[in-house]
Design a protein around this motif. Structure first.
Motif, PDB file in Angstrom:
ATOM      1  N   GLY A  29     -19.142-106.902  -0.450  1.00  0.00           N
ATOM      2  CA  GLY A  29     -19.267-105.494  -0.755  1.00  0.00           C
ATOM      3  C   GLY A  29     -18.483-105.092  -1.983  1.00  0.00           C
ATOM      4  O   GLY A  29     -18.012-105.926  -2.762  1.00  0.00           O
ATOM      5  N   ASP A  30     -18.331-103.789  -2.140  1.00  0.00           N
ATOM      6  CA  ASP A  30     -17.584-103.266  -3.275  1.00  0.00           C
ATOM      7  C   ASP A  30     -16.087-103.528  -3.072  1.00  0.00           C
ATOM      8  O   ASP A  30     -15.615-103.719  -1.955  1.00  0.00           O
ATOM      9  N   ASP A  31     -15.359-103.531  -4.162  1.00  0.00           N
ATOM     10  CA  ASP A  31     -13.897-103.696  -4.126  1.00  0.00           C
ATOM     11  C   ASP A  31     -13.467-105.002  -3.467  1.00  0.00           C
ATOM     12  O   ASP A  31     -12.413-105.078  -2.828  1.00  0.00           O
ATOM     13  N   GLY A  32     -14.300-106.033  -3.591  1.00  0.00           N
ATOM     14  CA  GLY A  32     -13.914-107.346  -3.109  1.00  0.00           C
ATOM     15  C   GLY A  32     -14.030-107.559  -1.612  1.00  0.00           C
ATOM     16  O   GLY A  32     -13.588-108.597  -1.100  1.00  0.00           O
ATOM     17  N   GLU A  33     -14.615-106.629  -0.893  1.00  0.00           N
ATOM     18  CA  GLU A  33     -14.749-106.794   0.564  1.00  0.00           C
ATOM     19  C   GLU A  33     -15.663-107.975   0.889  1.00  0.00           C
ATOM     20  O   GLU A  33     -16.749-108.105   0.332  1.00  0.00           O
TER      21      GLU A  33
END
Length: 245
Positions: free
Chosen positions: A34-38
């Motif tokens: 996902g976004d932000d490295g998730e």
């Protein structure tokens, strides 16, 4: 982490697919970037468990079954896959917001403000993996999925029998029945799935991957766009996940 093909023949419906996933143990079947490295990884058993809990919520809270219209107003995401699988397991019809459908019975959304005055039952989904409650104002009567799903049992209780010829998925381009919902099985590989596709297309792609015994590395739309511009990062991801495009 290499995924060995395990097809076991065609998969006639989502119920059969979930049974195979549940029996799959700890093999990764869905890895989310996902976004932000998730990064979230779900084995077949864990994915089926999430779906089972969600099935129980849909049946107990909304009497979901054949004829129930569930609009899934979520972006490409691992939680979107769970809600779609659960709705299909009850025999309900899943529609995307762009589809021309009659008044929905249930709307599953991360943006409740779009549906607060629509007359449907609302389920509000928090997308971050660690969310334990919706971080916002819930409309009156809406269910907070982050807190509610976990209160339901791990094993599916009573669930209506799916009617094969009823619509399973409705998009702006038409409808697909339950009997035709799961595509021909894929090759059993671990594949990178681009999150910039239409939600309905991505969901059916995932069904085909899982039906073939394969595993999906699913990216958010923004992560997919970033990977397209960074060959080195893409190569690292494919190598780390032992996945192919």
């Amino acid at each position: 982490m290499q995924i060995a093909p395990r097809t076991g023949g065609p998969v006639p419906d989502v119920a059969s697919l979930l049974a195979r996933l549940a029996a799959d143990g700890g093999r990764p079947r869905l890895t989310w970037y996902g976004d932000d490295g998730e990064r979230v990884e779900l084995s077949g058993a864990v994915l089926a468990n999430w779906a089972s809990k969600t099935v129980n919520l849909l049946v107990e809270e909304f009497d979901a079954g054949p004829g129930t219209r569930v609009v899934v107003d979520l972006p490409v995401h691992w939680r979107t896959a769970v809600w779609a699988l659960a709705a299909w397991r009850t025999g309900a019809t899943v529609a995307v917001p762009e589809a021309s459908v009659a008044q929905p019975d249930v709307v599953v959304t991360d943006s409740p403000e779009r549906w607060a005055d629509g007359g449907a039952e609302l389920v509000v989904v928090s997308l971050p993996a660690l969310a334990r409650r919706y971080d916002g104002d819930l409309p009156s009567g809406a269910i907070d999925a982050a807190s509610a799903v976990m209160t339901y049992g791990d094993a599916i209780g009573w669930v209506p029998e799916v009617e094969p010829h009823q619509d399973a998925l409705v998009t702006a381009g038409g409808a697909v029945g339950h009997k035709d919902l799961v595509p021909e099985p894929g090759a059993g590989a671990r594949v990178l799935v681009d999150g910039r596709g239409a939600v309905a297309d991505v969901l059916r792609h995932l069904l085909g991957v899982w039906a073939g015994g394969g595993s999906a590395v699913l990216t958010s739309a923004s992560t997919a766009a970033e990977l397209e511009l960074d060959d080195a990062r893409l190569a690292r991801l494919l190598s780390t996940e032992q996945a192919q495009r």
